[in-house]
Design a protein around this motif. Sequence first.
Motif, PDB file in Angstrom:
ATOM      1  N   ASP A 161       0.846  -1.189   0.000  1.00  0.00           N
ATOM      2  CA  ASP A 161       0.000   0.000   0.000  1.00  0.00           C
ATOM      3  C   ASP A 161       0.883   1.242   0.000  1.00  0.00           C
ATOM      4  O   ASP A 161       2.124   1.154  -0.050  1.00  0.00           O
ATOM      5  CB  ASP A 161      -0.982  -0.011   1.175  1.00  0.00           C
ATOM      6  N   ASP A 162       0.272   2.420   0.056  1.00  0.00           N
ATOM      7  CA  ASP A 162       1.038   3.663  -0.068  1.00  0.00           C
ATOM      8  C   ASP A 162       1.816   4.015   1.199  1.00  0.00           C
ATOM      9  O   ASP A 162       2.581   4.981   1.200  1.00  0.00           O
ATOM     10  CB  ASP A 162       0.121   4.820  -0.473  1.00  0.00           C
ATOM     11  N   SER A 212      -7.272  -1.129  -5.223  1.00  0.00           N
ATOM     12  CA  SER A 212      -7.730  -0.133  -6.187  1.00  0.00           C
ATOM     13  C   SER A 212      -6.685   0.976  -6.288  1.00  0.00           C
ATOM     14  O   SER A 212      -5.817   1.114  -5.411  1.00  0.00           O
ATOM     15  CB  SER A 212      -9.073   0.443  -5.734  1.00  0.00           C
ATOM     16  N   PRO A 213      -6.732   1.782  -7.335  1.00  0.00           N
ATOM     17  CA  PRO A 213      -5.710   2.826  -7.495  1.00  0.00           C
ATOM     18  C   PRO A 213      -5.614   3.783  -6.315  1.00  0.00           C
ATOM     19  O   PRO A 213      -4.524   4.286  -6.014  1.00  0.00           O
ATOM     20  CB  PRO A 213      -6.163   3.546  -8.771  1.00  0.00           C
ATOM     21  N   ASP A 214      -6.729   4.053  -5.621  1.00  0.00           N
ATOM     22  CA  ASP A 214      -6.675   4.943  -4.463  1.00  0.00           C
ATOM     23  C   ASP A 214      -6.351   4.216  -3.164  1.00  0.00           C
ATOM     24  O   ASP A 214      -6.256   4.829  -2.097  1.00  0.00           O
ATOM     25  CB  ASP A 214      -7.983   5.727  -4.310  1.00  0.00           C
ATOM     26  N   GLY A 215      -6.192   2.898  -3.222  1.00  0.00           N
ATOM     27  CA  GLY A 215      -5.825   2.124  -2.053  1.00  0.00           C
ATOM     28  C   GLY A 215      -6.942   1.891  -1.061  1.00  0.00           C
ATOM     29  O   GLY A 215      -6.706   1.335   0.020  1.00  0.00           O
ATOM     30  N   LYS A 216      -8.171   2.249  -1.413  1.00  0.00           N
ATOM     31  CA  LYS A 216      -9.278   2.144  -0.456  1.00  0.00           C
ATOM     32  C   LYS A 216     -10.125   0.882  -0.640  1.00  0.00           C
ATOM     33  O   LYS A 216     -11.002   0.603   0.176  1.00  0.00           O
ATOM     34  CB  LYS A 216     -10.173   3.376  -0.570  1.00  0.00           C
ATOM     35  N   SER A 232     -14.137  -2.730   1.180  1.00  0.00           N
ATOM     36  CA  SER A 232     -13.893  -1.298   1.384  1.00  0.00           C
ATOM     37  C   SER A 232     -13.184  -1.106   2.718  1.00  0.00           C
ATOM     38  O   SER A 232     -13.622  -1.644   3.750  1.00  0.00           O
ATOM     39  CB  SER A 232     -15.216  -0.526   1.379  1.00  0.00           C
ATOM     40  N   GLY A 264      -9.313   1.250 -12.236  1.00  0.00           N
ATOM     41  CA  GLY A 264      -9.921   0.458 -11.170  1.00  0.00           C
ATOM     42  C   GLY A 264     -10.489  -0.862 -11.625  1.00  0.00           C
ATOM     43  O   GLY A 264     -11.106  -1.580 -10.822  1.00  0.00           O
ATOM     44  N   PRO A 339      -1.844   0.978 -12.868  1.00  0.00           N
ATOM     45  CA  PRO A 339      -2.004   2.000 -11.833  1.00  0.00           C
ATOM     46  C   PRO A 339      -0.652   2.494 -11.372  1.00  0.00           C
ATOM     47  O   PRO A 339       0.382   1.849 -11.638  1.00  0.00           O
ATOM     48  CB  PRO A 339      -2.740   1.250 -10.713  1.00  0.00           C
TER      49      PRO A 339
END
Length: 345
Positions: A161-162, A212-216, A232, A264, A339
């Motif tokens: 993850d980020d 997902s690209p936003d990590g959520k 989620s 996504g 991504p």
Amino acid sequence: MQRRLIALALAGCAWVAMPAALHAAGAPALEYTAEMRGPAPIPPAEQGLQTITATPWFKVSDDGLQLEGPVFDRAGNLIFTEVFGGKVFRLTPDKRLETILGENALAPAGLAIHRDGRIFIAGLGDFKDAGSVVAMNPDGSGLTAIVPDTAGFLPDDLVFDDKGGFYFTDFKGTSTDPTGGVYYVGPEGGEKGGEPVAVLPNLSVANGVGLSPDGKTLWVTEFSKGLLHRVSLSDATTIAPFGTTVPYHFTGPAPDSLRTDADGNVYVAMYGQGRVLVFNPNGMPIAQILLPGRETGHNLRSTSMVIRPGTNDMYILTNDWKAGEGSTIFHCKALAAAPVDFSHR
């Protein structure tokens, strides 16, 4: 009553005595169609999906090696594993194949690259209870245990993850014994990270994992029950209220590794079917990618795929096991680009 019984008995005798041709006269008959033939026919519900066929790109071996875990490093090399021999390979941009980790007992299945350049390996170990996650330098040196083989896991795949932590799947259980799951290892604690924390437990052979690209949103495939999970996240280890769904139930063998693209979309390799199914960000099936020869039983062991950073070029790994066509990487175009890879930031 006695007369009725006698009449029924005589009628039964008469039916048995009839010629076989009369027995079958007018009987409905099943017939094979083109859609039914082959070892892995496409289920009716998926036959109308947008469909393309990938093309051969690189022949890894004439032997049926269990290829897995493809990732690209910052130099554009394709790194991937061979599970049963334990090797880790590097394929350079000019298609030179190199071995960066020789035969070993790790049984490496999944790879991810840390932001510091180290290669993290999810290894199935003894396939019972002694798998591990280890890190090594890009040249194969400096092997370090992140999740030791004494922890009781069977790590199969992993994704960063980020924050520098990672999720990994625990490949344990059976279709009736859901002892696997998804765990998170945080970036705290120096180079070895933190202790694994259960995020999605009680799975039957958890396999693919992606973000997902936003990590959520966390995506997971459950190999032995044929399920796609959409989770989620409120934070790295907390599922949002009402945040879990099973948007798809697969038909036949068996969802393996998965990857996401910049839009996504989710790509799931179908192990035993020689194809990749594509889902939108809500988990609805929208397309599929077939591998050549699948209709005659070749290239069915499609395990994983990767999208080259900065492009929508997808590379799919498979092997032909004992059917004679070896181990091959196939190429096609994904719906969207790769991504942003957290490890490349």
